[in-house]
Design an enzyme around this catalytic site. Structure first.
Site, short mmCIF file in Angstrom:
data_model
loop_
_atom_site.label_atom_id
_atom_site.label_comp_id
_atom_site.label_asym_id
_atom_site.label_seq_id
_atom_site.Cartn_x
_atom_site.Cartn_y
_atom_site.Cartn_z
N ASP A 165 31.85 27.62 46.85
CA ASP A 165 32.52 28.71 45.99
C ASP A 165 34.05 28.30 45.55
OD1 ASP A 165 33.55 32.24 46.89
OD2 ASP A 165 33.19 31.19 44.87
N HIS A 166 34.56 28.79 44.47
CA HIS A 166 35.84 28.36 44.04
C HIS A 166 36.04 26.88 44.13
CE1 HIS A 166 37.44 32.36 42.88
NE2 HIS A 166 36.95 32.74 44.18
N GLU A 274 28.00 29.36 38.25
CA GLU A 274 29.00 30.31 38.06
C GLU A 274 30.22 30.10 37.52
OE1 GLU A 274 29.14 34.26 40.30
OE2 GLU A 274 31.42 33.61 40.85
N LYS A 316 42.19 41.79 48.34
CA LYS A 316 41.08 41.27 49.66
C LYS A 316 40.88 42.66 50.71
CE LYS A 316 40.03 37.39 48.38
NZ LYS A 316 38.83 37.15 47.64
N HIS A 348 33.99 39.37 42.01
CA HIS A 348 34.51 38.49 43.26
C HIS A 348 35.58 39.51 44.06
CE1 HIS A 348 34.35 34.05 42.36
NE2 HIS A 348 33.45 34.62 41.84
#
Ligand SMILES: O=C(O)[C@@H](O)[C@H](O)[C@H](O)C(=O)CO
Length: 494
Positions: A165-166, A274, A316, A348
């Site tokens: 991810d990222h 992605e 978050k 996200h």
């Protein structure tokens, strides 16, 4: 045959008493003449392996009276992957809803599996960003090991994903692919020019004129002279907006294409690719989303999902912040664009966005990718607040003392002054902090600092007691995840 396994088979495991603290009956697995069963002992989780055959021979462990006790090591996980393919990650493609359930602790996946099993959605259990690895001190090998053993423990055979991810750097992409990750989230934030947003129209025009004439005319022909036709999307390009979007995204589109050609096209296996443009200061307008998607299709780049930066705030560990009516209008277009280009919309910071989950499920027709990670960390913190108030107080205070340091990693608008002082809160009230946004974000973004904190003698300030508390409260933690992540799925229409 091992008496314990016989007891499990007979459904009498509770009558079995030994040094085994817990038997994971769902883990009972037969591979040829080898039988596996996962148990927890005072020394942690282990595999009891009985019988004979290749798997018995290959698993590393101590043999006592013909029975093998195998530790949950990386090497044993790789062997289990070979004999039990469902314990290895898989790609899912665009035709099934998927949920990223990032597990920063390596102990949440059993509860995630118990929550998602039997629903019309598949889990990406092994999801971590390089940022999370750096903050927790874990490796991608650790992340894959934890997910695979959770799948074995729970007897989950519906498949799971593994998302690097990222990822921004090629060496991180190579690292994840080398280990068999089945999803790559390419973070393009460093290739997106956020300075454009603050420029005047004149400055944008001047900068745009510096681009090659052929590039400018191609964009103008495709987006000003040709009206995009995407059913369900409201798209209207103006010359000024197009100049801005080209300046913001052109380099990022080139980056996306380059990575796709170098790493995705060349693979001999399926990988869900992605595109993440969510972690930028610039919200992604539907027009910008369409432009990026259209350019990618024109260049032959096939993607699994796209993560735009929605209007408002997806911060978050707390609910959506912003104008929900505007969010709905733009979501309708974003979702229509994803359908038009045949990929999934990816959400996200999907944790806890309860006020907009129904809209997301509705406009994506239940075909989305949603990413969560920090919210299960907060469920673990909630357990500590309930059963180990002294530890919770120490962690909370440490988080307060180091909060500013943590804001370097995550964008939040937390009001620390609004958090009730520990001295005003009784032990029984400590879990209530997990119901208050500012306290949630305080504990959310300081996870790495808390988990890696060390005392002067080198011992871990919180982590050992934290993990022991969670081990002792394994069922409470899983129940909390079933409730909390279950609420996510219910509101998403799953
Ligand atoms: O904390 C991280 O780096 C990840 O969990 C990241 O935030 C992830 O992409 C996400 O959106 C989880 O909600």
């Amino acid at each position: 045959m091992n008496a314990l396994i016989e007891a499990v088979r007979a459904g009498k495991v509770n009558e079995f008493s030994s040094e085994v603290i817990k038997v994971y009956a769902s883990s009972l697995t037969q591979v040829g003449d080898t039988t596996l069963l996962m148990v927890r002992t005072t020394e942690g989780k282990k595999l009891i392996v009985v019988g004979s055959g290749e798997l018995f021979d290959q698993l590393q462990g101590e043999v006592v009276d013909g029975e093998k006790v195998a530790p949950l090591t990386h090497e044993n996980r790789l062997i289990i992957n070979q004999f039990l393919p469902h314990t290895a990650p898989q790609a899912f493609g665009t035709q099934v809803a998927t949920m990223g359930l990032g597990d920063r602790l390596g102990i949440a996946s059993p509860g995630h599996i118990q929550t998602i099993r039997g629903k019309d959605i598949r889990p990406v259990l092994a999801q971590q960003s390089i940022r999370e690895l750096a903050l927790t001190g874990r490796t991608y090998e650790d992340v894959l090991d934890a997910a695979a053993y959770a799948v074995l423990q729970e007897g989950y055979t519906d498949g799971y994903g593994a998302d690097g991810d990222h990822l921004k750097k090629e060496e991180d992409i190579e690292y994840a692919l080398r280990l068999g990750f089945t999803m790559l989230t390419l973070d393009c934030s460093e290739n997106i020019d956020n300075t454009i947003e603050s420029m005047s129209e004149a400055e944008i025009a001047a900068k745009y004129e510096q681009l090659p004439a052929s590039l400018r005319s191609r964009y103008e022909e495709r987006y000003l002279q040709t009206a995009p036709n995407v059913p369900g999307a409201t798209l209207a390009y103006t010359a000024e907006a197009l100049k801005k979007d080209v300046l913001i995204y052109d380099a990022a589109i080139n980056f996306m294409e380059a990575i796709y050609r170098k790493y995705i096209v060349t693979l001999d296996r399926a990988v869900d690719f992605e595109i993440s443009i969510d972690e930028t200061a610039t919200p992604t307008s539907p027009e910008a989303h369409y432009l990026v998607a259209n350019e990618l299709r024109d260049r032959g780049v096939v993607i699994f999902s796209m993560a735009p930066r929605f209007c408002g705030e997806f911060q978050k560990g707390i609910d959506y912040i912003g104008d929900i009516a505007q969010f709905e209008r733009e979501l309708a277009s974003h979702a229509a664009i994803a359908v038009h280009f045949e990929y999934k919309l990816s959400i996200h910071s999907g944790s806890d966005k309860f006020s907009v989950f129904p809209l997301i499920g509705q406009y994506t027709n239940g075909l989305f990718h949603i990413k969560t990670a920090g919210t299960n960390w907060l469920e673990a913190v909630r357990v500590v607040a309930k059963v180990n108030p002294t530890l919770y107080r120490r962690m909370h205070q440490y988080a307060l003392d180091h909060f500013v340091e943590a804001t370097a990693y995550y964008h939040v608008t937390t009001d620390i002054s609004a958090i009730a002082p520990l001295s005003n809160v009784t032990d029984a009230q400590l879990p209530d902090y997990m119901e208050e946004n500012n306290a949630r974000q305080l504990l959310h973004i300081t996870y790495g600092l808390l988990l890696q904190a060390k005392n002067e003698d080198g011992s871990r300030t919180f982590a050992d007691e934290f993990f022991q508390t969670l081990a002792d409260q394994e069922d409470t933690f899983a129940e909390g995840l079933r409730h909390h992540i279950g609420r996510h799925l219910e509101l998403l229409g799953k």
